[in-house]
Design an enzyme around this catalytic site. Sequence first.
Site, PDB file in Angstrom:
ATOM      1  N   GLY A  27       0.860  -1.673  -0.171  1.00 41.51           N
ATOM      2  CA  GLY A  27      -0.370   0.091  -0.039  1.00 41.51           C
ATOM      3  C   GLY A  27       0.600   1.067   0.078  1.00 41.51           C
ATOM      4  O   GLY A  27       1.966   1.362  -0.254  1.00 41.51           O
TER       5      GLY A  27
ATOM      6  N   LYS B 207       4.555  12.317  -2.101  1.00 40.84           N
ATOM      7  CA  LYS B 207       5.602  11.297  -1.754  1.00 40.84           C
ATOM      8  C   LYS B 207       5.976  11.852  -0.408  1.00 40.84           C
ATOM      9  O   LYS B 207       6.692  12.723  -0.546  1.00 40.84           O
ATOM     10  CB  LYS B 207       5.757  11.172  -3.004  1.00 40.84           C
ATOM     11  CG  LYS B 207       7.075   9.570  -2.517  1.00 40.84           C
ATOM     12  CD  LYS B 207       7.811   9.522  -3.701  1.00 40.84           C
ATOM     13  CE  LYS B 207       8.904   7.946  -3.632  1.00 40.84           C
ATOM     14  NZ  LYS B 207       9.286   7.096  -4.489  1.00 40.84           N
TER      15      LYS B 207
ATOM     16  N   ASP C  65       8.845   4.665   7.802  1.00 40.56           N
ATOM     17  CA  ASP C  65       8.373   5.988   8.740  1.00 40.56           C
ATOM     18  C   ASP C  65       8.153   6.928   8.034  1.00 40.56           C
ATOM     19  O   ASP C  65       7.463   8.028   8.300  1.00 40.56           O
ATOM     20  CB  ASP C  65      10.435   6.979   8.792  1.00 40.56           C
ATOM     21  CG  ASP C  65      10.966   7.154   7.673  1.00 40.56           C
ATOM     22  OD1 ASP C  65      10.281   6.949   6.237  1.00 40.56           O
ATOM     23  OD2 ASP C  65      12.212   7.554   8.093  1.00 40.56           O
ATOM     24  N   GLY C  66       7.477   6.365   6.659  1.00 41.93           N
ATOM     25  CA  GLY C  66       6.785   7.029   5.792  1.00 41.93           C
ATOM     26  C   GLY C  66       7.253   8.216   4.797  1.00 41.93           C
ATOM     27  O   GLY C  66       6.356   9.644   4.766  1.00 41.93           O
TER      28      GLY C  66
ATOM     29  N   ARG D  15      -2.569   0.326  -9.458  1.00 45.59           N
ATOM     30  CA  ARG D  15      -1.493  -0.750 -10.300  1.00 45.59           C
ATOM     31  C   ARG D  15      -1.217  -1.523 -10.329  1.00 45.59           C
ATOM     32  O   ARG D  15      -2.893  -2.186  -9.405  1.00 45.59           O
ATOM     33  CB  ARG D  15      -0.190  -0.617  -9.201  1.00 45.59           C
ATOM     34  CG  ARG D  15       0.061   1.099  -8.119  1.00 45.59           C
ATOM     35  CD  ARG D  15       0.991   0.868  -6.984  1.00 45.59           C
ATOM     36  NE  ARG D  15       0.900   2.695  -6.595  1.00 45.59           N
ATOM     37  CZ  ARG D  15       2.018   3.387  -6.745  1.00 45.59           C
ATOM     38  NH1 ARG D  15       2.800   2.409  -7.107  1.00 45.59           N
ATOM     39  NH2 ARG D  15       2.195   4.170  -6.106  1.00 45.59           N
TER      40      ARG D  15
ATOM     41  N   ASP E  79       3.578  -4.266  -7.140  1.00 44.55           N
ATOM     42  CA  ASP E  79       2.693  -3.325  -7.010  1.00 44.55           C
ATOM     43  C   ASP E  79       3.160  -2.187  -7.390  1.00 44.55           C
ATOM     44  O   ASP E  79       3.026  -0.930  -7.302  1.00 44.55           O
ATOM     45  CB  ASP E  79       3.011  -2.683  -5.353  1.00 44.55           C
ATOM     46  CG  ASP E  79       4.899  -3.357  -4.981  1.00 44.55           C
ATOM     47  OD1 ASP E  79       5.076  -4.288  -5.241  1.00 44.55           O
ATOM     48  OD2 ASP E  79       4.992  -2.514  -4.256  1.00 44.55           O
TER      49      ASP E  79
END
Length: 528
Positions: free
Chosen positions: A119, A141, A153-154, A211, A280
């Site tokens: 995800g 992003k 950690d994003g 995707r 993905d």
Amino acid sequence: MSFSPSGTVAGAAAEAELAGPDAVNALVGSIETDRRDSFVALGSAFLTRLPASPLPAPYLVGISADTAAQLGFDASHAHDPAFIEYFTGNTTRDLPPDELPYASVYSGHQFGVWAGQLGDGRAIGLGEIEHGGKRLELQLKGAGRTPYSRMGDGRAVLRSSIREYLCSEAMHHLGIPTTRALCVTGSDQPVRREIMETAAVVTRVAPSFVRFGHFEHFYTNDRPHELRKLADHVIDRFYPQCREADDPYLALLNEVTLRTADLMADWQAVGFCHGVMNTDNMSILGLTIDYGPFGFIDGFNAGHICNHSDSQGRYAYKMQPQIGYWNLFCLAQALVPLFGPHYDEAVRNEKIIEDAQRVLEGFRDRFAPALERRMRAKLGLAEIRDGDDKLANQLFEAMNANRADFTLTFRNLAKMHKADASGDAPVRDLFLDRAAFDVWANAYRLRLSEETRSDEDRAIAMNAVNPKFVLRNHLAENAIRLAKEKDFSEVERLARVLRHPFSEQPEFESYVGLPPDWANGLEVSCSS
């Protein structure tokens, strides 16, 4: 300043009549999150709404005027603090729940192994903008952790964000289908990778970020209702012609197969390596997506691996077409429950397999001629002759043996003459084995003698398909090193060069030469 990301503003930013904060408000106000046929309207099974995680003291690193114009926005307003705060994700916490950004869930195969649920682990969708008859989604992003971050950690770092910003725009101007980048913002907040770096956010723009892995997710979790809902969304928004087919979902697979084959031919023709072709990371629209450990080949090596995390060479340059084909099989498997509604149950399974295999074989039928057309154009051959593919393959063999620079070799071929060797030097000097090159050059001149175009006309045509400028790793690295010192002039300059990859641009001749020795030590990986 307050923003309302779900309203509609006529003409998006209403452009030149608005200035500063008003222009920014108009842009943000035109971002919609509640259209009935948008991805977000698919519902909570597909995504999670959440705010972005703020970054302290953000600053603008780069802005694409081209992409801004596509959104109806004048890029000159991008230095407004409100723009920077918004596109860093700093103004989303106080929005109503149904207007929050969102992260989508998908699954996928990573390096050929089923990885399960994945995800948007560090990307959140803002919504979409309609302008000039086109609808585009915006995504941040590096905007922080999501429910799909796993152990991440994003965050994204300045280094990788600049690379994605520059390359996605460069690919667009090369004529290769890709996501775009509106801007990059940075912050001094530390982020640990192999070393300590600083955070950044890149704003991606695309018609859709769906995707292959989205379909795999619902197939493997045995959720046929959601699988069909997703497929219907993609068909109705992007492939409406599939509704006219006996089996719309098989027609969808066919369309994606053809677009993926074309994309692989595009990559191979410019020496582009994606580096991490997991399912993905494959776009349902045939776009180049997820710029991570990518690279353009310098000295040609068919087995070039641009991702130093790829120890087995699964995603090497020469493997990309086969991997694209393999990924399509994964997509086909995910779509199987939707195929064949018009078949009798007694023959349904058998017919579905036959149909899917037939559609997937269309990849081979599409890819080979597509690459041959591109190679013929790169060699300046306007007419089709037997042996053209052999001539191209022999050139690649010589380039591979001599590690001749990919971009310079094809660009300099335009300087050769069909009657004599007077124009050979620029390309010949790229080959250590001059005698081997001469053998090929004589065969090439013989083939050119069959062409009716003059050398001058052929050179013009060749220079229109063989770029002079690509985003070489060392050029990106130079821009990144300066950007780390808050000097973004090279990011801007390099972006300007890459907007005109086929033009001569003599003022930027220093961007053309062979990479310096220190560039051999540059490595890129999945860690960004």
